[in-house]
Every structure is written in structure tokens, then in C-alpha cells.
Design an enzyme around this catalytic site. Structure first.
Site, PDB file in Angstrom:
ATOM      1  CB  SER A   1      -0.957  -0.041   1.196  1.00  0.00           C
ATOM      2  OG  SER A   1      -1.966   0.924   1.079  1.00  0.00           O
TER       3      SER A   1
ATOM      4  CG  ASP B   1       7.416   4.979 -11.959  1.00  0.00           C
ATOM      5  OD1 ASP B   1       7.994   3.869 -12.011  1.00  0.00           O
ATOM      6  OD2 ASP B   1       6.189   5.113 -12.159  1.00  0.00           O
TER       7      ASP B   1
ATOM      8  CE  LYS C   1      -5.044  -2.152   0.719  1.00  0.00           C
ATOM      9  NZ  LYS C   1      -5.134  -0.766   0.214  1.00  0.00           N
TER      10      LYS C   1
END
Length: 430
Positions: free
Chosen positions: A301, A312, A326
Site C-alpha cells: 500500500s 519511476d 496492494k
């Protein structure tokens, strides 16, 4: 609390266009009315069953429990993370996100009607007793968990401080369940802790994302820069292993402490225009120092939001094993009677636009820990993709996977992942 609104738009049509558009418009209205009629029919069926149970069940049932059971059943049919919280559970949840609460210190989920441990909280009664991610609790004080809702099981594990409870635990590879006696305590989630490693590395461990996390992170970075010397620090190890997640806003703030500015995460709901973007506003508190982020099968999460954003944006090297996967957002919606609805309302996406739902974060540097023989086979988490009824990953061409080993050695000298991270920051060959 998130607000939902329906926005109606209208268009003025010329006389010539009216005839051409009337029939399709009526067709849409007819379909909407038919769908509404079908919904009322189903609600009437519920009312009929409810009344039949009230009048004919072998013992007089409690109306409130019947309704609550129906609500829980409805939400359980959606996904593993949507649930109803009564007034007490809602209050407990609010206390927990503040970073201090009473209990055993374990994050749990229901999987195939079994109560499975996602992660024990550092320095909690459960952690000190050797409870591991992936363990399944089969009984609480001799009462079988099967048949309980997750909330009923959580309520039973909570209780007054200094009172005991015995868990019967099934561990993969053990075959036979064993019992663990724990004593409830105030679980103080010091969600951030830090230490100096190898003389020039700042180590920061984040255990959960509570209301205190970002402030704790700022203090840790300041403390390490003063202790080691800002010009001498070669980099930071950010340890998110077995971090089950927490508050979205804290994940965004923590990411901003390393990224400076720019997008951290976006969320997308059921409608194409239901998109929210969350950006960091900086500054980079580490002043551009190299970063290695540790993740494993217990990282879920909010911890995956941080790892995905730093990955990224090319701000950190992600090291360890595949994370839990998740990738959904739960909105807490207060209800009448002081309870609340925890409802999955969106999927989240990393800055590059990828969903990690039921897939997880794949590290650039995959490093397995040396798991002791007596724990081999018990250290693995199935991840989100292993949960019954989980949301699918929206990328149809992407195979679902997720989860991995969640074992972390107690002794730093035995911690292969941590030592590899230190080596990378110090420029030593692997």
C-alpha cells in the site's frame, strides 16, 4: 471524508435534431428505469428474507446483528479491503492512525475464511513473540476463528492492557498448529527510527504511515546529518520492509522528502474523469544524496506508493524482493450511528502511469535473504494476487503476481539485503 456529487449537463438542441435523438434518449431512460426497478426488486427480496428470519428463526435474533451481518456480507463480496466498521471499530481505527493504540500489534487480513497476518509491528507483543508475516491464526483463546468476521476477530484480540490472550497459529511447513500466549500492551508505533551505519550511511526504518510519520522522518534526517556530517553522508537506506502501509497523505509527504517537487501518485475511480493527482512540494531534505529503498513481500500500500514514485522518478535504487501488490485506495465514509464504511474507491498509479495492483513493485536489484532452515517455506507472502476476490490489474496484458519472502534477520550482520544496500552506497562491488 470524500464527497461524491452527481453533475447533470444539458444541451439545447435545434428542432431538426430533436427527432433524430428522441428514440435513443428514451431507450437510455427505459434502461435506467429497468435497472432501478430490478434494484428495488432485490431490496424487496432482502426485506422478505429479513422478516422471515425475524419471525421464524429458532431463537429471537438481534435486528442490529442481522443488518450488520448483511452489510458485511455485501462488502466482503466486493474485495478483501472493503468493510463496515461499527462505532467502536471506527474509533479504534482513528486512534491507530494517530500512532498509539492498545492490542497485540499485528496487521491482519481475511483469506479463504482464515485470519492471516500481513505483518507484525516492530517492538509489539506479536513481534517479540516471534509471530511472522504469513502466519494464520486459527483460534483465539480456544475459540475457532473460522466463522468470525475479520472485525469480530480483531475486537477479540483487542482488550485491556496487561491482559493475556492465547493464539493458535498455523505456520506453513510446520504442519501442526502451535499456541502462543501474548499479553496485550499499548502499541506505540514509533513509525520512524534511525541509526548510523558503517560510519557514513544514514539508515531510516519506516514501519507504518501514521499521522506522525513525516515529522518523524524530518527529525531522523536532521539527526543523522548532524551526527555524521552532511558532507560526509554517502547516502541513505530507507527500509520499508514489512511496512503494511497507512495514510496516503503521509506517503506523498515522505516521497516529497526525497523527490523535491513533482507527481508522486494518481488515483483513478470508476469514471474516466474521476482522477486525482498528488504532487510533492519538497524540498528534498536529503539534498540529493543517493538512496536505496528496501522492500519485500510484506511491503504494501503506502510503502509501495513511496517505492514506486522513487523508482519511476529515478531517485532511488529499489532493492529486495517483490512487494505485496496492494494498489487500491480505501475511502473512509462516516455513517449514521457513528460507524463508518471502508470502501475501495480507486486504484492508484505510479508517476509513469502503471498500476501495481496484484503485481507489486519489482526491485531493480533482487536480493534474497538467507532464510533459516526452520523457517523456509514459512517466509513467503502470496501478495494481493493471492487474496480471494482481489481487484484485477487493469493491464489485461500483464500477468498477476506479487508477494515474496517477508523474512528480515534480527541481526544486522546477517541481513543480506541491508548489507548489499550499504555496499551500493559505498561504491563497493557486489
Amino acid at each position: 471524508m470524500r464527497n461524491f456529487a452527481l453533475i447533470s449537463t444539458g444541451a439545447a438542441l435545434g428542432v431538426l435534431g430533436t427527432v433524430a435523438l428522441t428514440q435513443p434518449h428514451l431507450l437510455l431512460v427505459d434502461r435506467a428505469q429497468a435497472s432501478l426497478a430490478d434494484s428495488y426488486k432485490q431490496l424487496n427480496l432482502f426485506g422478505e428474507v429479513f422478516e422471515r428470519v425475524r419471525s421464524d428463526y429458532v431463537e429471537p435474533p438481534e435486528d442490529g446483528k442481522l443488518v450488520e451481518g448483511a452489510i458485511n456480507g455485501m462488502l466482503a463480496s466486493l474485495d478483501p479491503h472493503s468493510s463496515y466498521m461499527d462505532a467502536k471499530s471506527f474509533q479504534d481505527m482513528q486512534v491507530q492512525t494517530k500512532g498509539e493504540f492498545g492490542g497485540l500489534g499485528i496487521e491482519v487480513t481475511m483469506e479463504d475464511n482464515a485470519l492471516k497476518i500481513v505483518s507484525p509491528i516492530d517492538d509489539s507483543p506479536a513481534s517479540k513473540a516471534g509471530i511472522l508475516a504469513g502466519d494464520v491464526i486459527t483460534a483465539l483463546d480456544g475459540e475457532a476463528v473460522q466463522g468470525m468476521s475479520m472485525q469480530q476477530a480483531v475486537d477479540k484480540m483487542r482488550g485491556p492492557v496487561n491482559t493475556p490472550i492465547t493464539l493458535r497459529v498455523l505456520r506453513a511447513g510446520k504442519g501442526v498448529p502451535f499456541e502462543v500466549k501474548l499479553v496485550r500492551d499499548i502499541v506505540k508505533v514509533a513509525s520512524v527510527r534511525d541509526e548510523e551505519l558503517a560510519g557514513d550511511i544514514g539508515y531510516i526504518r519506516i514501519t507504518q504511515f501514521t499521522e506522525q510519520t513525516f515529522d518523524g522522518l524530518k527529525k531522523s534526517i536532521d539527526r543523522l546529518s548532524r551526527k555524521i556530517g552532511q558532507d560526509k553522508i554517502k547516502g541513505y537506506v530507507i527500509d520499508l520492509r514489512n511496512n503494511p502501509g497507512g495514510l496516503l497523505d503521509q506517503a506523498v509527504s515522505v516521497s516529497g522528502a526525497f523527490l523535491g517537487r513533482g507527481e508522486v501518485v494518481s488515483t483513478r475511480g470508476r469514471n474516466a474523469d474521476d482522477v486525482q493527482r498528488f504532487a510533492a512540494d519538497g524540498p528534498d531534505l536529503t539534498q540529493g544524496k543517493p538512496i536505496v529503498v528496501l522492500v519485500n513481500g510484506g511491503s504494501a500500500s503506502a510503502s509501495e506508493i513511496v517505492a514506486g514514485a522513487l523508482q519511476d522518478r529515478k531517485r532511488a535504487t529499489i532493492l529486495g524482493t517483490r512487494s505485496f501488490g496492494k494498489g487500491s485506495v480505501q475511502t473512509i465514509i462516516p455513517l449514521q450511528g457513528d460507524g463508518a464504511l471502508r470502501l475501495t474507491t480507486a486504484r492508484y498509479y505510479t508517476p509513469s502511469g502503471r498500476s501495481i495492483q496484484a503485481r507489486g513493485i519489482e526491485p531493480e536489484v533482487v536480493v534474497q535473504e538467507n532464510v533459516p532452515d526452520d523457517l523456509k517455506g514459512t517466509d513467503e507472502t502470496k501478495g494481493e494476487s493471492g487474496l480471494t476476490g482481489h481487484l484485477a490489474n487493469p493491464g489485461a496484458d500483464k500477468a498477476e503476481e506479487g508477494g515474496s519472502s517477508a523474512y528480515v534477520p534480527a541481526n544486522e550482520k546477517d541481513d543480506t539485503q541491508l548489507n548489499r544496500a550499504i555496499g551500493i552506497l559505498q561504491g563497493r562491488p557486489s
